[in-house]
Design a protein around this motif. Sequence first.
Motif, PDB file in Angstrom:
ATOM      1  N   GLY A 113       0.797  -1.224   0.000  1.00 61.61           N
ATOM      2  CA  GLY A 113       0.000   0.000   0.000  1.00 61.61           C
ATOM      3  C   GLY A 113       0.827   1.270   0.000  1.00 61.61           C
ATOM      4  N   GLY A 114       0.152   2.383  -0.187  1.00 57.81           N
ATOM      5  CA  GLY A 114       0.811   3.681  -0.138  1.00 57.81           C
ATOM      6  C   GLY A 114       1.139   4.244  -1.512  1.00 57.81           C
ATOM      7  N   THR A 115       1.433   5.535  -1.508  1.00 55.19           N
ATOM      8  CA  THR A 115       1.787   6.242  -2.731  1.00 55.19           C
ATOM      9  C   THR A 115       3.243   6.678  -2.643  1.00 55.19           C
ATOM     10  OG1 THR A 115      -0.442   7.080  -3.045  1.00 55.19           O
ATOM     11  CG2 THR A 115       1.311   8.296  -4.131  1.00 55.19           C
ATOM     12  N   LEU A 116       3.989   6.401  -3.687  1.00 49.82           N
ATOM     13  CA  LEU A 116       5.385   6.829  -3.758  1.00 49.82           C
ATOM     14  C   LEU A 116       5.482   7.971  -4.752  1.00 49.82           C
ATOM     15  CD1 LEU A 116       8.414   5.760  -2.934  1.00 49.82           C
ATOM     16  CD2 LEU A 116       8.477   5.211  -5.352  1.00 49.82           C
ATOM     17  N   ARG A 117       6.132   9.071  -4.313  1.00 52.84           N
ATOM     18  CA  ARG A 117       6.317  10.192  -5.226  1.00 52.84           C
ATOM     19  C   ARG A 117       7.795  10.294  -5.584  1.00 52.84           C
ATOM     20  NH1 ARG A 117       3.820  15.348  -3.005  1.00 52.84           N
ATOM     21  NH2 ARG A 117       1.833  14.326  -3.371  1.00 52.84           N
ATOM     22  N   MET A 118       8.088  10.186  -6.864  1.00 46.32           N
ATOM     23  CA  MET A 118       9.486  10.160  -7.317  1.00 46.32           C
ATOM     24  C   MET A 118       9.731  11.333  -8.250  1.00 46.32           C
ATOM     25  SD  MET A 118      11.394   6.906  -8.880  1.00 46.32           S
ATOM     26  CE  MET A 118      13.044   6.909  -9.544  1.00 46.32           C
ATOM     27  N   GLY A 145       6.829   5.539   9.106  1.00 46.19           N
ATOM     28  CA  GLY A 145       7.112   6.962   8.984  1.00 46.19           C
ATOM     29  C   GLY A 145       6.784   7.553   7.633  1.00 46.19           C
ATOM     30  N   ALA A 146       6.288   6.734   6.718  1.00 45.21           N
ATOM     31  CA  ALA A 146       5.945   7.277   5.408  1.00 45.21           C
ATOM     32  C   ALA A 146       4.680   8.133   5.520  1.00 45.21           C
ATOM     33  CB  ALA A 146       5.721   6.135   4.419  1.00 45.21           C
ATOM     34  N   PRO A 147       4.654   9.286   4.851  1.00 38.39           N
ATOM     35  CA  PRO A 147       3.464  10.141   4.920  1.00 38.39           C
ATOM     36  C   PRO A 147       2.336   9.553   4.070  1.00 38.39           C
ATOM     37  CG  PRO A 147       5.037  11.067   3.382  1.00 38.39           C
ATOM     38  CD  PRO A 147       5.678   9.842   3.962  1.00 38.39           C
ATOM     39  N   ARG A 148       1.134   9.914   4.404  1.00 42.86           N
ATOM     40  CA  ARG A 148      -0.006   9.519   3.551  1.00 42.86           C
ATOM     41  C   ARG A 148      -0.123  10.542   2.442  1.00 42.86           C
ATOM     42  NH1 ARG A 148      -3.160   5.755   5.607  1.00 42.86           N
ATOM     43  NH2 ARG A 148      -4.807   6.310   4.129  1.00 42.86           N
ATOM     44  N   ARG A 149      -0.162  10.085   1.233  1.00 40.85           N
ATOM     45  CA  ARG A 149      -0.257  11.013   0.096  1.00 40.85           C
ATOM     46  C   ARG A 149      -1.505  10.717  -0.714  1.00 40.85           C
ATOM     47  NH1 ARG A 149       4.414  13.639  -0.020  1.00 40.85           N
ATOM     48  NH2 ARG A 149       6.389  12.575   0.338  1.00 40.85           N
TER      49      ARG A 149
END
Lengths: 517, 315
Positions: A33-38, A512-516
């Motif tokens: 899960g989660g969104t990765l911004r690259m 620690g990953a932010p929710r995006r």
Amino acid sequence: MTTRRQILAGATALGASGLPATLRAQTATPRRGGTLRMSVDQAVAKLNPLLTRVNPEYLVAELLYSGLTRLSTDMTPEPDLAERWSASDDLVTWTFTLRPDVAFHDGSACTSADVVASFEAMLDPATASPARNNIGPIAKVEARDPRTVVFTLRAPYADLPVMLAYTNARIVPAALSKAPGLARLDREAVGTGPFRLVSYEPERQVVVERNPRYYDPQRPHLDRVEIVVYPDPTAESSALISGSTDVMMLALPTEFARLQRASGVNALRTPSGQFCNVNLGCDTAPFNDVRVRQALALTVDRAAMVDFVAEGFGTQGNDTPLNSAYTYYRELPMRRPDINAAKRLLAEAGHANGIRATLIASDRPAVRTQLAVALKEMARPAGFEIEVRTMPHATYLEQVWRKGSFYIGFYNMQPTADGIFSLLYTSNAAWNETRWNNAEFDRLIEAARSTADTARRRELYGQAQQLMHRDVPSIIPVFFDLLAATRSYVQNYKLHPRGAVFRLDHVWLGEGAPRRG
Amino acid sequence: MSGRYLLRRTGLILYTLLVVSVLVFGITQVLPADAATMLLGENATPEQLAAIRERLGLNDPIWTQYLRWLGGVVTGDFGTSMRTGLPVLPQIAEALSRSLLLAALSIGLMLVLALPLGILAAVRRGRPVDLLVSLASYVGISLPEFVTATLAILVFADWLGWLPPTGYVPLTEDPARSLLHLILPVATISLILVAHVSRMVRSELVDALHTDYVRAARLKGLPERVVLRRHALRNALLPTITIVALDVGYVLGGIIVVEEIFAIPGIGRTLIVAVQNRDLPMIQAGALVMAATYCIANFLADLAYAALDRRIQYG
């Protein structure tokens, strides 16, 4: 037989277990899960995977499409759409078996017919795909049954499974592999990759989300990936440091120290085969005399070049295009600067009073100019009067590239030794810039291509490097390390030495990953 | 002002645009390399170059290419980008809308700040307030955008963490985040505009305050506020409007540096990318949009002239 099995063993073993090596080796369980911004430094101008040409485009193509094989971080091929493969004893006929039940994003089945059509499109000159010159001497591609594809080659070629992982060798639906359907792939994506396209805006961002039809139910771990374009390198670093982005595809040496100091940021660095060189026209005076080429090579202080041109983030080059990032690299004694020896060679060649020459450098990337200016200063004491001329990249491409006999080149790492040698240095190379045309070298490269035995290949490529080191068709003083950075919660992102491979389907977000989004 | 005047003006603008399109097309033909060379870069083989030139129609005579393009434009078809293969019009419209938003906010902020500052400095000429405004506007004019932009990012994003460093979020996607992202770029552009315009207002107003008609108005016993607003300012604003009109053009096209640093894919950046890649249809459309903006801004400035100064009449 045992010898050929050696090359194929690794791949087939992985195919059987169904899990990539990186995933098995991992200790922590990946979180889903989660969104990765690259962030990337250039626009994603081409969506069509057969036509991509720069790293951000390769990244997007890799997210949306699959190849038959893919390149692992140690430069060996691993299964992608093909779950196993084998070659005939003479390495001319290769048989690839596809995974069962692979589907495109639109739900239609991906079969051997699509694979054949995709390769025919890559090989068709009208498509103008860079794959055409880079995936091996393919004569014919046929579908034996819906899951079996047979490649017949024009000549024996041991590296085929690696080269089929080439950045442009992606599988598209047969219906879209020819004009006018092919043009649709400029706007939409119909692939079999781990993600599918949500939105596409060339200069701003590309958004993809998990492909529920992906063949591996374990991957991708991420729900969504956003690729954001940042044209300014300082601003791009700031975005990562402030937490607006999670991964920075490429960091400049000038920004690297800042990234290393920042808290919550992992600065990544890996040696690569990317290099800057000085091409010498071996068919034109004065560089048609091997002594002149050797003399010039002897003036170069390679350690200083690494410091000046690569800002310390590089390795010394020894006038061959291979370094430790390549499997078949042979370490030869590093050429040290020796002005007296250079003067002697020049005098022997009849240039006791020195040589005047104009060295041309494109202004993109800036390292080309830096290399040119450094060489001018280093070569002066030996009697070389070099005038440096910089020019806009467009002018350079049109007037100098492949035509000039004294100019600065810049190349990315290739997947194999053969890839770089037969791209640049053999007599029939696609971009034979130096016109070295050395029959002995051609023979060595040809022999290594058609040999399956690893030890024998190592010997042949070793000899080829020795020959090149002696003859100096081009001066290769410096290889660049690849630099990048991630937020520290980004897990399992590995910087790939090739520079054009990213494997985001293996990445997951830790604590620690932010929710995006 | 008559309908005939409006018609003539519109005709003139269209004529200007036609000339611009011919000039730009001509210039691109003189530039080294073409779209095919730039597309393939150091990946080119002669056969691939030939294939791409054939597909893009670059092998046809120049006038055929131009007429084909013009024919398309007249029927509302601006073609597809040679670089991306995407249709030109939506891309240009998208880029223009971003630049317009940026420009409108920057110019709005400029008007709110520059006029009062310029007036204050002129009225308090030689006093500390005047010196402060002059000094600040000197700094604003002499610091290039890339310095102020980078400094602003370092201070407000890196150190203080108040604002997002860069990036662009469309208004439609998330209005609050969109505005947050616009603060730094708008501040960067406004700084220069304010410096520019407030100096102009100040010097014009100072001149006006020394004219005979202002002295006459004062001697007539009018309160200073009325003298300032009705007599001095009205005349001092005329040259300022010309400057503002030019600044509109500057904000739309000249802020490429700001667009680059803050990663805002506006019209300036789109045009630069198009030129770098010899992407003819994009270059043509981008240049037309820029030219049209200048024309319209100047037209509006002329109208504003007439509104402010009754002696000016168009017929």
